[in-house]
Scaffold this active site. Structure first.
Site, PDB file in Angstrom:
ATOM      1  N   CYS A  96       0.829  -1.484   0.026  1.00 10.87           N
ATOM      2  CA  CYS A  96       0.044   0.270  -0.376  1.00 10.87           C
ATOM      3  C   CYS A  96       0.724   1.187   0.289  1.00 10.87           C
ATOM      4  O   CYS A  96       1.118   1.741  -0.681  1.00 10.87           O
ATOM      5  CB  CYS A  96      -1.310   0.061   1.255  1.00 10.87           C
ATOM      6  SG  CYS A  96      -2.552   1.263   0.675  1.00 10.87           S
ATOM      7  N   HIS A 139      -3.129  -5.546   2.271  1.00 22.40           N
ATOM      8  CA  HIS A 139      -3.756  -5.523   3.764  1.00 22.40           C
ATOM      9  C   HIS A 139      -4.639  -6.922   3.843  1.00 22.40           C
ATOM     10  O   HIS A 139      -4.938  -7.144   2.899  1.00 22.40           O
ATOM     11  CB  HIS A 139      -3.933  -4.307   4.108  1.00 22.40           C
ATOM     12  CG  HIS A 139      -3.702  -2.858   4.150  1.00 22.40           C
ATOM     13  ND1 HIS A 139      -2.022  -2.591   4.915  1.00 22.40           N
ATOM     14  CD2 HIS A 139      -3.912  -1.921   3.374  1.00 22.40           C
ATOM     15  CE1 HIS A 139      -2.259  -1.727   4.349  1.00 22.40           C
ATOM     16  NE2 HIS A 139      -3.214  -1.544   3.119  1.00 22.40           N
TER      17      HIS A 139
END
Ligand code: GLN
Length: 240
Positions: free
Chosen positions: A96, A196
């Site tokens: 990310c 995630h």
């Protein structure tokens, strides 16, 4: 001598949104359960980075404000070492916010955070809503197509350069930008993704594959009943 995995966590105190440090815990456990050694180092703001000292370099996700400090430091103190480490085949895994900083830049309105240019991509924070939700992609890390399932939450939209390969194709969710059906990036042993969960506890096959790539050896199986159940749960959450 027993093989050992030498991991370096980059900016662990700043780039650790959504418990991304769980990815490191998984790498440690998978090595230890197989009798492999495991070493963990960290390199943060102002610290040097030895390009030859690590088999796997890891950077997690972060808030825009933390990314700003990290971006400047990464370019100033770690860019060359990261390029050199990747060139000799070390695995670079970026999630990310960390993924966004592997590219050329992350533009947020008037502000432009510099990236280290390890892969050909750029990220833009537009006016649109954040891309949030469970996500599943199909990826092939040299052992045939497999599903990676996780959770994404990013305001930035990432666009790959023409010659760059994604990590996978979106089955469910938004991926890099919500438009082109691509997710993440993979260039040799450099891997970036928005997922995630944390990523590796939910996709244990990926953790093992990254260890294999980092050490250049094949790994034997473990009893993965619990890990497989976590993966199935993440897939169900994404509807795959
Ligand atoms: N701050 C970045 C964004 O919003 C990355 C967020 C994250 O790491 N989850 O796009």
């Amino acid at each position: 001598m027993t093989a050992r995995l030498r991991v370096c966590a980059l900016y662990p105190e700043l780039m650790n949104i959504y418990a991304d440090r769980g990815n490191i815990a998984v790498l440690r456990a998978r090595c230890q359960w197989r009798g492999l050694g495991f070493e963990l180092a960290a390199s943060s703001i102002g610290d040097p980075l030895d390009p030859d000292a690590h088999d796997l370099l890891y950077i997690g996700g972060g808030q825009d404000r933390d990314q700003a400090a990290v971006a400047q430091d990464m370019v100033a103190t770690k860019r060359e070492a990261l390029h050199a480490a990747a060139a000799r085949g070390a695995v670079v895994l970026a999630v990310c916010g960390g993924y966004q900083l592997l590219g050329h830049h992350y533009r947020l309105g008037e502000q432009e955070l510099p990236g280290i240019g390890l892969v050909d991509l750029h990220t833009v924070r537009g006016d649109g809503s954040r891309l949030i939700g469970n996500c599943a992609i199909e990826a092939d890390l040299g052992t045939g197509p497999r599903v990676i399932a996780g959770f994404e939450n990013h305001g930035g939209r990432t666009f790959l350069g023409a010659g760059e390969r994604p990590l996978g194709r979106v089955l469910r969710g938004h991926g890099n930008n919500g438009e082109d059906g691509l997710e993440g990036v993979m260039r040799a042993t450099v891997i970036g993704t928005y997922l995630h969960g944390p990523l590796l506890p939910k996709n244990i096959w990926l953790a093992d594959r990254l260890i294999e790539l980092a050490l250049g050896t094949a790994l034997g199986p473990l009893d993965d009943a619990v890990e497989d159940a976590a993966h199935a749960c993440a897939r169900r959450a994404a509807g795959v």
